[in-house]
Design an enzyme around this catalytic site. Structure first.
Site, PDB file in Angstrom:
ATOM      1  N   HIS A  68      50.942 -26.374  -3.888  1.00 51.32           N
ATOM      2  CA  HIS A  68      50.723 -25.322  -4.875  1.00 51.32           C
ATOM      3  C   HIS A  68      50.422 -25.940  -6.236  1.00 51.32           C
ATOM      4  O   HIS A  68      51.104 -26.869  -6.641  1.00 51.32           O
ATOM      5  CB  HIS A  68      51.968 -24.436  -4.991  1.00 51.32           C
ATOM      6  CG  HIS A  68      51.708 -23.215  -5.797  1.00 51.32           C
ATOM      7  ND1 HIS A  68      51.403 -22.004  -5.242  1.00 51.32           N
ATOM      8  CD2 HIS A  68      51.663 -23.049  -7.132  1.00 51.32           C
ATOM      9  CE1 HIS A  68      51.179 -21.142  -6.210  1.00 51.32           C
ATOM     10  NE2 HIS A  68      51.337 -21.738  -7.354  1.00 51.32           N
ATOM     11  N   TYR A 198      53.652 -15.912 -14.714  1.00 49.27           N
ATOM     12  CA  TYR A 198      54.577 -15.806 -15.849  1.00 49.27           C
ATOM     13  C   TYR A 198      54.053 -14.704 -16.750  1.00 49.27           C
ATOM     14  O   TYR A 198      52.981 -14.862 -17.362  1.00 49.27           O
ATOM     15  CB  TYR A 198      54.637 -17.112 -16.641  1.00 49.27           C
ATOM     16  CG  TYR A 198      55.206 -18.293 -15.882  1.00 49.27           C
ATOM     17  CD1 TYR A 198      56.557 -18.346 -15.548  1.00 49.27           C
ATOM     18  CD2 TYR A 198      54.411 -19.373 -15.520  1.00 49.27           C
ATOM     19  CE1 TYR A 198      57.098 -19.432 -14.865  1.00 49.27           C
ATOM     20  CE2 TYR A 198      54.940 -20.473 -14.840  1.00 49.27           C
ATOM     21  CZ  TYR A 198      56.278 -20.486 -14.521  1.00 49.27           C
ATOM     22  OH  TYR A 198      56.798 -21.564 -13.853  1.00 49.27           O
ATOM     23  N   PRO A 290      66.866 -22.035 -14.737  1.00 45.25           N
ATOM     24  CA  PRO A 290      65.798 -22.128 -13.725  1.00 45.25           C
ATOM     25  C   PRO A 290      64.403 -21.874 -14.301  1.00 45.25           C
ATOM     26  O   PRO A 290      63.439 -21.813 -13.546  1.00 45.25           O
ATOM     27  CB  PRO A 290      66.181 -21.051 -12.701  1.00 45.25           C
ATOM     28  CG  PRO A 290      67.101 -20.134 -13.398  1.00 45.25           C
ATOM     29  CD  PRO A 290      67.718 -20.870 -14.548  1.00 45.25           C
ATOM     30  N   LYS A 294      63.634 -27.074 -12.219  1.00 40.52           N
ATOM     31  CA  LYS A 294      63.872 -28.520 -12.190  1.00 40.52           C
ATOM     32  C   LYS A 294      65.164 -28.925 -11.478  1.00 40.52           C
ATOM     33  O   LYS A 294      65.339 -30.104 -11.136  1.00 40.52           O
ATOM     34  CB  LYS A 294      63.962 -29.075 -13.627  1.00 40.52           C
ATOM     35  CG  LYS A 294      62.695 -28.965 -14.427  1.00 40.52           C
ATOM     36  CD  LYS A 294      61.769 -30.110 -14.105  1.00 40.52           C
ATOM     37  CE  LYS A 294      60.513 -30.068 -14.931  1.00 40.52           C
ATOM     38  NZ  LYS A 294      59.316 -30.275 -14.146  1.00 40.52           N
ATOM     39  N   TYR A 392      55.570 -30.128 -16.078  1.00 39.79           N
ATOM     40  CA  TYR A 392      55.828 -29.018 -15.160  1.00 39.79           C
ATOM     41  C   TYR A 392      56.058 -29.527 -13.732  1.00 39.79           C
ATOM     42  O   TYR A 392      56.977 -29.090 -13.051  1.00 39.79           O
ATOM     43  CB  TYR A 392      54.624 -28.076 -15.200  1.00 39.79           C
ATOM     44  CG  TYR A 392      54.803 -26.764 -14.492  1.00 39.79           C
ATOM     45  CD1 TYR A 392      55.863 -25.916 -14.792  1.00 39.79           C
ATOM     46  CD2 TYR A 392      53.875 -26.331 -13.548  1.00 39.79           C
ATOM     47  CE1 TYR A 392      55.998 -24.697 -14.162  1.00 39.79           C
ATOM     48  CE2 TYR A 392      54.001 -25.111 -12.916  1.00 39.79           C
ATOM     49  CZ  TYR A 392      55.076 -24.307 -13.223  1.00 39.79           C
ATOM     50  OH  TYR A 392      55.213 -23.095 -12.591  1.00 39.79           O
TER      51      TYR A 392
HETATM   52  P1  FAD Z   1      74.282 -27.113  -4.863  1.00 36.86           P
HETATM   53  O1  FAD Z   1      72.994 -26.786  -4.207  1.00 36.86           O
HETATM   54  O2  FAD Z   1      74.979 -26.050  -5.655  1.00 36.86           O
HETATM   55  O3  FAD Z   1      75.248 -27.652  -3.744  1.00 36.86           O
HETATM   56  C1  FAD Z   1      76.628 -27.882  -4.007  1.00 36.86           C
HETATM   57  C2  FAD Z   1      77.391 -27.779  -2.690  1.00 36.86           C
HETATM   58  O4  FAD Z   1      78.763 -28.074  -2.952  1.00 36.86           O
HETATM   59  C3  FAD Z   1      77.345 -26.374  -2.096  1.00 36.86           C
HETATM   60  O5  FAD Z   1      76.978 -26.456  -0.741  1.00 36.86           O
HETATM   61  C4  FAD Z   1      78.783 -25.842  -2.287  1.00 36.86           C
HETATM   62  O6  FAD Z   1      79.176 -24.983  -1.234  1.00 36.86           O
HETATM   63  C5  FAD Z   1      79.578 -27.137  -2.277  1.00 36.86           C
HETATM   64  N1  FAD Z   1      80.852 -27.058  -3.014  1.00 36.86           N
HETATM   65  C6  FAD Z   1      81.082 -26.436  -4.198  1.00 36.86           C
HETATM   66  N2  FAD Z   1      82.365 -26.623  -4.570  1.00 36.86           N
HETATM   67  C7  FAD Z   1      82.940 -27.375  -3.591  1.00 36.86           C
HETATM   68  C8  FAD Z   1      84.243 -27.908  -3.427  1.00 36.86           C
HETATM   69  N3  FAD Z   1      85.212 -27.702  -4.335  1.00 36.86           N
HETATM   70  N4  FAD Z   1      84.510 -28.641  -2.319  1.00 36.86           N
HETATM   71  C9  FAD Z   1      83.528 -28.864  -1.378  1.00 36.86           C
HETATM   72  N5  FAD Z   1      82.272 -28.384  -1.510  1.00 36.86           N
HETATM   73  C10 FAD Z   1      81.993 -27.667  -2.605  1.00 36.86           C
HETATM   74  N6  FAD Z   1      65.572 -25.790  -8.805  1.00 36.86           N
HETATM   75  C11 FAD Z   1      64.332 -26.340  -8.585  1.00 36.86           C
HETATM   76  O7  FAD Z   1      64.208 -27.574  -8.650  1.00 36.86           O
HETATM   77  N7  FAD Z   1      63.236 -25.543  -8.293  1.00 36.86           N
HETATM   78  C12 FAD Z   1      63.330 -24.180  -8.222  1.00 36.86           C
HETATM   79  O8  FAD Z   1      62.332 -23.507  -7.919  1.00 36.86           O
HETATM   80  C13 FAD Z   1      64.624 -23.574  -8.477  1.00 36.86           C
HETATM   81  N8  FAD Z   1      64.797 -22.231  -8.406  1.00 36.86           N
HETATM   82  C14 FAD Z   1      66.064 -21.705  -8.569  1.00 36.86           C
HETATM   83  C15 FAD Z   1      66.240 -20.335  -8.489  1.00 36.86           C
HETATM   84  C16 FAD Z   1      67.501 -19.766  -8.650  1.00 36.86           C
HETATM   85  C17 FAD Z   1      67.668 -18.272  -8.565  1.00 36.86           C
HETATM   86  C18 FAD Z   1      68.623 -20.611  -8.891  1.00 36.86           C
HETATM   87  C19 FAD Z   1      70.010 -20.018  -9.059  1.00 36.86           C
HETATM   88  C20 FAD Z   1      68.476 -21.978  -8.974  1.00 36.86           C
HETATM   89  C21 FAD Z   1      67.182 -22.532  -8.819  1.00 36.86           C
HETATM   90  N9  FAD Z   1      67.000 -23.916  -8.910  1.00 36.86           N
HETATM   91  C22 FAD Z   1      65.738 -24.447  -8.750  1.00 36.86           C
HETATM   92  C23 FAD Z   1      68.160 -24.814  -9.132  1.00 36.86           C
HETATM   93  C24 FAD Z   1      68.653 -25.445  -7.814  1.00 36.86           C
HETATM   94  O9  FAD Z   1      68.888 -24.453  -6.848  1.00 36.86           O
HETATM   95  C25 FAD Z   1      69.941 -26.269  -8.048  1.00 36.86           C
HETATM   96  O10 FAD Z   1      69.729 -27.118  -9.149  1.00 36.86           O
HETATM   97  C26 FAD Z   1      70.313 -27.107  -6.818  1.00 36.86           C
HETATM   98  O11 FAD Z   1      70.868 -26.288  -5.820  1.00 36.86           O
HETATM   99  C27 FAD Z   1      71.315 -28.214  -7.166  1.00 36.86           C
HETATM  100  O12 FAD Z   1      71.661 -28.907  -5.993  1.00 36.86           O
HETATM  101  P2  FAD Z   1      73.111 -29.577  -5.851  1.00 36.86           P
HETATM  102  O13 FAD Z   1      73.128 -30.300  -4.553  1.00 36.86           O
HETATM  103  O14 FAD Z   1      73.462 -30.328  -7.071  1.00 36.86           O
HETATM  104  O15 FAD Z   1      74.130 -28.347  -5.857  1.00 36.86           O
END
Ligand code: FAD
Length: 395
Positions: A68, A198, A290, A294, A392
């Site tokens: 994309h 957007y 969001p 990123k 971006y």
């Molecule tokens: P998470 O994905 O939050 O994973 C953390 C894990 O830890 C989860 O599975 C949770 O269950 C687990 N956990 C939490 N607490 C505990 C605990 N105490 N003990 C054990 N396990 C625990 N980012 C992009 O890059 N592109 C996008 O297009 C984008 N769109 C988004 C749209 C929305 C609506 C939202 C809300 C976010 C978006 N993001 C996007 C952001 C992205 O989803 C997050 O930055 C990403 O999920 C971060 O990954 P992570 O592994 O750090 O954390």
């Protein structure tokens, strides 16, 4: 090695450690089935794909993801499109839902013999300033568990145990509440345009992002504090159509709304991302709004940096990578924060929350004029477009 959390950060880290022969276990609060249904991100940048490729973790993404490279801006001054594959470094996104990426990473990790303790919630990380930290957890059977690894990786998101366990004097927190909320929607409807949309409107921002040929994510700037369920589906679609100027540029393809979440746009960074034997990665390290998509991309990048540094230390006895981990990540974090912040300024009107708008104060009118000028510069300046494209899609 104990990894907290099986999101993108924890699973990339787990896969890389396992491939290098480092013994590790992932503690995950959720059950396995819940991970595969948690829809969030969808736009993966070019560097993220290169990282996943480098480690043989991108097969599903290449098979089912779609390239994309176009975004379309709509405002009171008309619309324009940017084909960013022809700008900046020529990179493009791959659209692949986060829950599918998580399912792929999890399957690959388990197939390779990796251990995940589902339904296990980390409660605290104790003694991180010593050589053998303790992770206190509650197991799936409700019983307390204690783990004594050499290192702990906190990949458990913003509200996880890793962040909570950091002594306040050991880290500096930089926080910003942008004062803007979005209603994030997933609709069982094909995308309505062949671009990320957007739309800036006096009633507030509206966004359109494809997820799959059948599912589209939409965003509506939302009154902070208003409940996600307070509008009917019809009212949501009418408002999206109004703000996206469907009357001028074509109708939206409507469908059942299957997810609604209010996201308050906030930025939050902890510095440093290490406290002794506890390391932070992904949302646990830094939360981005969001607005520039990123967060998941940074999570993958940080997980690779951390994995390489841990392998150097645990396998080759070289701690240099761990010592520089925090500084290396923070460079990327702040660039991503800066661009996300710029996007927030570009896309929102201070008056826009679905209300009537009104005339506005001198300050809000000034903000609106700046926003229009920024958009105009993006429409007309090739230099500005190159800068936009590079930030971006990249990190
Ligand atoms: P998470 O994905 O939050 O994973 C953390 C894990 O830890 C989860 O599975 C949770 O269950 C687990 N956990 C939490 N607490 C505990 C605990 N105490 N003990 C054990 N396990 C625990 N980012 C992009 O890059 N592109 C996008 O297009 C984008 N769109 C988004 C749209 C929305 C609506 C939202 C809300 C976010 C978006 N993001 C996007 C952001 C992205 O989803 C997050 O930055 C990403 O999920 C971060 O990954 P992570 O592994 O750090 O954390």
């Amino acid at each position: 090695m104990v990894v907290l959390g099986a999101g993108p950060a924890g699973l990339v880290l787990g896969n890389l450690l396992l491939a290098a022969g480092v013994d590790c276990v992932i503690l995950e609060r959720a059950e396995r089935g819940d991970l595969a249904s948690r829809a969030r991100a969808g736009f993966l940048g070019a560097e993220t794909v290169r990282i996943l490729d480098r480690h043989g973790l991108a097969e599903g993404l290449h098979r089912h993801g779609r390239p994309h490279a176009v975004c379309e801006f709509r405002s009171e001054d008309g619309r324009f499109r940017l084909d960013y594959a022809g700008l900046g470094r020529g990179d493009r996104h791959t659209v692949y839902p986060q829950q599918d990426l998580v399912a792929d990473l999890l399957a690959q990790y388990l197939d390779a013999g990796g251990r995940v303790r589902f339904g296990t919630e980390a409660r605290a990380v104790l003694g991180a300033d010593g050589d053998r930290p303790t992770v206190e957890a509650r197991g799936a059977d409700g019983r307390p568990e204690r783990w004594r690894p050499r290192y702990v990786a906190g990949c458990d998101g913003r509200h996880g145990a890793a962040r909570r366990s950091l002594p306040p004097q050991a880290v500096r927190r930089r926080h910003r509440d942008h004062g803007v909320s979005w209603l994030a929607l997933l609709a069982e409807a094909p995308p309505s345009l062949d671009a990320v949309g957007y739309a800036v409107h006096e009633r507030g921002f509206a966004g359109h992002m494809a997820r799959t040929p059948e599912v589209t994510r939409y965003y509506l700037q939302w009154q902070p504090g208003e409940a996600a369920g307070s509008w009917s589906e019809e009212r949501i679609w009418d408002e999206l159509a109004l703000r996206m100027r469907a009357a001028d540029y074509g109708p939206l393809r409507r469908g059942r709304i299957v997810q609604r979440t209010v996201v308050d746009l906030e930025s939050d960074v902890l510095e440093p991302l290490r406290h002794g034997s506890l390391f932070l990665a992904g949302d646990a390290a830094s939360l981005l709004s969001p607005s520039a998509a990123k967060g998941a991309n940074l999570a993958v990048l940080e997980a690779e940096l951390l994995a390489l540094a841990l392998v150097d230390d645990l396998v080759h006895g070289d701690p240099a990578g761990l010592d520089s981990y925090s500084a290396a990540c923070l460079d990327h974090v702040w660039r991503a924060q800066e661009f996300s912040h710029w996007m927030i300024q570009l896309l929102h009107t201070p008056r826009g929350t679905g209300g009537a708008g009104g005339e506005g104060t001198g300050e809000t009118l000034f903000h609106d004029a700046l926003r229009r000028s920024r958009l105009q510069s993006l429409r007309t300046s090739r230099t500005h477009q190159d800068w936009f494209a590079e930030n971006y899609v990249g990190l």
